[in-house]
Design an enzyme around this catalytic site. Structure first.
Site, PDB file in Angstrom:
ATOM      1  N   GLU A  93     -47.585   3.017  17.338  1.00  0.00           N
ATOM      2  CA  GLU A  93     -47.850   3.259  15.938  1.00  0.00           C
ATOM      3  C   GLU A  93     -46.482   4.282  15.496  1.00  0.00           C
ATOM      4  O   GLU A  93     -46.058   4.921  16.385  1.00  0.00           O
ATOM      5  CB  GLU A  93     -49.145   4.322  15.878  1.00  0.00           C
ATOM      6  CG  GLU A  93     -50.115   3.517  15.899  1.00  0.00           C
ATOM      7  CD  GLU A  93     -51.495   4.541  15.754  1.00  0.00           C
ATOM      8  OE1 GLU A  93     -51.447   5.212  15.032  1.00  0.00           O
ATOM      9  OE2 GLU A  93     -52.699   4.067  16.444  1.00  0.00           O
ATOM     10  N   HIS A 142     -55.012   3.146  11.313  1.00  0.00           N
ATOM     11  CA  HIS A 142     -55.389   4.432  11.947  1.00  0.00           C
ATOM     12  C   HIS A 142     -55.925   5.540  10.626  1.00  0.00           C
ATOM     13  O   HIS A 142     -55.633   6.522  10.365  1.00  0.00           O
ATOM     14  CB  HIS A 142     -54.283   5.195  12.350  1.00  0.00           C
ATOM     15  CG  HIS A 142     -54.667   6.388  13.503  1.00  0.00           C
ATOM     16  ND1 HIS A 142     -54.178   6.593  14.478  1.00  0.00           N
ATOM     17  CD2 HIS A 142     -55.859   7.135  13.420  1.00  0.00           C
ATOM     18  CE1 HIS A 142     -54.483   7.517  15.165  1.00  0.00           C
ATOM     19  NE2 HIS A 142     -55.627   7.960  14.470  1.00  0.00           N
TER      20      HIS A 142
HETATM   21  P1  NAD Z   1     -65.580  13.341  22.789  1.00  0.00           P
HETATM   22  O1  NAD Z   1     -64.798  13.937  23.513  1.00  0.00           O
HETATM   23  O2  NAD Z   1     -66.705  13.706  21.954  1.00  0.00           O
HETATM   24  O3  NAD Z   1     -66.154  12.014  23.601  1.00  0.00           O
HETATM   25  C1  NAD Z   1     -65.435  11.322  24.398  1.00  0.00           C
HETATM   26  C2  NAD Z   1     -66.066  10.476  25.579  1.00  0.00           C
HETATM   27  O4  NAD Z   1     -65.448   9.796  26.465  1.00  0.00           O
HETATM   28  C3  NAD Z   1     -66.782  11.898  26.644  1.00  0.00           C
HETATM   29  O5  NAD Z   1     -68.126  11.868  26.733  1.00  0.00           O
HETATM   30  C4  NAD Z   1     -66.181  11.500  27.723  1.00  0.00           C
HETATM   31  O6  NAD Z   1     -66.762  11.691  29.172  1.00  0.00           O
HETATM   32  C5  NAD Z   1     -65.787   9.869  27.843  1.00  0.00           C
HETATM   33  N1  NAD Z   1     -64.687   9.510  28.598  1.00  0.00           N
HETATM   34  C6  NAD Z   1     -63.753   9.795  28.605  1.00  0.00           C
HETATM   35  N2  NAD Z   1     -62.886   8.786  29.340  1.00  0.00           N
HETATM   36  C7  NAD Z   1     -63.929   7.820  29.795  1.00  0.00           C
HETATM   37  C8  NAD Z   1     -63.514   6.879  30.646  1.00  0.00           C
HETATM   38  N3  NAD Z   1     -62.388   6.317  31.091  1.00  0.00           N
HETATM   39  N4  NAD Z   1     -64.862   5.978  30.739  1.00  0.00           N
HETATM   40  C9  NAD Z   1     -65.864   6.271  30.128  1.00  0.00           C
HETATM   41  N5  NAD Z   1     -66.077   7.347  29.497  1.00  0.00           N
HETATM   42  C10 NAD Z   1     -64.767   8.413  29.450  1.00  0.00           C
HETATM   43  O7  NAD Z   1     -64.451  12.436  21.696  1.00  0.00           O
HETATM   44  P2  NAD Z   1     -64.815  11.782  20.245  1.00  0.00           P
HETATM   45  O8  NAD Z   1     -64.884  12.912  19.269  1.00  0.00           O
HETATM   46  O9  NAD Z   1     -65.955  11.103  20.298  1.00  0.00           O
HETATM   47  O10 NAD Z   1     -63.511  11.004  19.989  1.00  0.00           O
HETATM   48  C11 NAD Z   1     -63.565   9.726  20.699  1.00  0.00           C
HETATM   49  C12 NAD Z   1     -61.957   9.342  20.354  1.00  0.00           C
HETATM   50  O11 NAD Z   1     -61.815   9.012  18.971  1.00  0.00           O
HETATM   51  C13 NAD Z   1     -60.845  10.210  20.761  1.00  0.00           C
HETATM   52  O12 NAD Z   1     -59.906   9.421  21.393  1.00  0.00           O
HETATM   53  C14 NAD Z   1     -60.333  10.623  19.430  1.00  0.00           C
HETATM   54  O13 NAD Z   1     -58.904  10.633  19.431  1.00  0.00           O
HETATM   55  C15 NAD Z   1     -60.699   9.285  18.628  1.00  0.00           C
HETATM   56  N6  NAD Z   1     -60.540   9.423  17.112  1.00  0.00           N
HETATM   57  C16 NAD Z   1     -60.149   8.653  16.567  1.00  0.00           C
HETATM   58  C17 NAD Z   1     -60.069   8.649  15.142  1.00  0.00           C
HETATM   59  C18 NAD Z   1     -59.299   7.645  14.116  1.00  0.00           C
HETATM   60  O14 NAD Z   1     -58.782   8.035  13.023  1.00  0.00           O
HETATM   61  N7  NAD Z   1     -59.328   6.391  14.278  1.00  0.00           N
HETATM   62  C19 NAD Z   1     -60.487   9.715  14.669  1.00  0.00           C
HETATM   63  C20 NAD Z   1     -61.196  10.764  15.314  1.00  0.00           C
HETATM   64  C21 NAD Z   1     -61.077  10.481  16.642  1.00  0.00           C
END
Ligand code: NAD
Length: 317
Positions: A274, A292
């Site tokens: 990106e 994004h």
């Molecule tokens: P969160 O921390 O609440 O949840 C992430 C979950 O993933 C946790 O429960 C963790 O145990 C699990 N996890 C981590 N690695 C793992 C693996 N290898 N296998 C299985 N489970 C695994 O996070 P969230 O708030 O739900 O956010 C999730 C993702 O979304 C983040 O990467 C964040 O950066 C991304 N995000 C993207 C945008 C966007 O604009 N597209 C916006 C917000 C968040």
């Protein structure tokens, strides 16, 4: 007066809250190369960013006036949190504020992909009546989401928000997560009624093998979570959506899986590279693309702005 630089914008509600509490809010968008100079020259105390600005060791070391770094959103991979905190700088984010918006974007990709909207939008302007008829024919194999299985990889805030929407649509939901072994989800409807679902985690392989659609919601990590091997485990004809982080899905393996018809489609909001995704991704007719924008809704930005502002006030006043 304390000065806050909102380098990637801030919702009006957040600006108003900060100004009312006596902060000066600077809304200049400063390029990465000029950031340290700008912070020093304007004696910035708080730097608010989204995902594009890199707040690395160099910036942190070069800017002694900085007392706080705020990330509007969840992922902190663009901030050297450890280094900032070792220098006594507060680092904050807004983990809850964007979950609903990201989850809705999953369904925007999903609904679009199963009815060929990305391909249709690309192709319909091209020709006349016979073209219209041939497209109509080639899009005849659309499917419904209701009754299908959605596999969620990463069952935190966004994974669970996505699960609730899927359950409300009549989908079956299965998930895998490193830590969340069991989850109790309350789905509230507009009339005040609510329904509870209890789900238990499964192994990644089991989720991939059973799912008609897979949605990724894990944070950034060193290795791919979904590489060639995992894509091969997925059900033939299934689809994958990634709204989490680019580096967790192997894009080369993804294009291969789409080109050899093992997978039917992908929906991507995030990319390994990106802001210049690979051309093979951009031009692939089976990929639904967004730049994004998971958290880019008016509602999420308002929540992010208010939450950031309130934390800045609590920590710096
Ligand atoms: P969160 O921390 O609440 O949840 C992430 C979950 O993933 C946790 O429960 C963790 O145990 C699990 N996890 C981590 N690695 C793992 C693996 N290898 N296998 C299985 N489970 C695994 O996070 P969230 O708030 O739900 O956010 C999730 C993702 O979304 C983040 O990467 C964040 O950066 C991304 N995000 C993207 C945008 C966007 O604009 N597209 C916006 C917000 C968040």
């Amino acid at each position: 007066m304390k000065v806050i630089l909102a380098n990637e914008g801030l919702a009006n509600e957040g600006i108003a809250l900060l100004e009312k509490a006596g902060f000066e809010v600077n809304l200049t968008h400063v390029a990465q190369e000029q950031l340290a100079n700008f912070i020093n020259k304007n004696e910035i105390n708080g730097l608010l960013v989204r995902s594009a600005t890199k707040v690395n060791k160099e910036i942190i070391d070069a800017c002694p006036s900085l007392k706080l770094i705020g990330r509007g959103g969840v992922g902190m991979d663009n901030i050297d949190v450890k280094h900032a905190e070792s220098k006594g700088i507060h680092v904050i984010n807004t983990p809850e504020a964007s979950s609903e918006s990201v989850a809705e974007l999953v369904f925007a990709h999903l609904f679009g992909a199963v009815r060929f909207l990305p391909d249709s939008n690309r192709n319909m302007p091209l020709e006349g009546e016979s073209h219209f008829k041939s497209l109509k024919k080639s899009y005849a194999g659309g499917v419904e989401l209701r009754g299908k299985t959605l596999g969620i990889v990463g069952f935190g805030r966004i994974g669970q928000a996505t699960a609730k929407m899927a359950l409300a649509l009549g989908m079956r939901v299965i998930y895998t997560d490193h830590h969340v072994t069991k989850a109790s989800l309350d789905i509230s409807f507009f009339d005040g009624q609510s329904v509870n679902f209890t789900l238990e985690a499964q192994e990644l392989e089991s989720v991939l093998k059973q799912s008609d659609f897979v949605s990724l919601h894990v944070p950034a990590q060193e290795d791919y979570v979904i590489g060639k091997k995992e894509l091969e485990m997925m059900k033939p004809g299934s689809g994958i959506i990634n709204t989490s982080r680019g580096g967790i899905l192997d894009e080369v393996a993804l294009v291969e899986a789409l080109d050899n018809d093992h997978l039917a489609f992908a929906g991507l909001d995030v990319y390994e590279s990106e802001p210049h995704p690979e051309i093979q991704i951009l031009m692939n007719p089976k990929i639904s693309l967004t730049p994004h924008i998971g958290a880019s809704t008016i509602e999420a930005q308002q929540r992010i702005g208010m939450e950031l502002a309130q934390q800045v006030i609590n920590l710096l006043n």
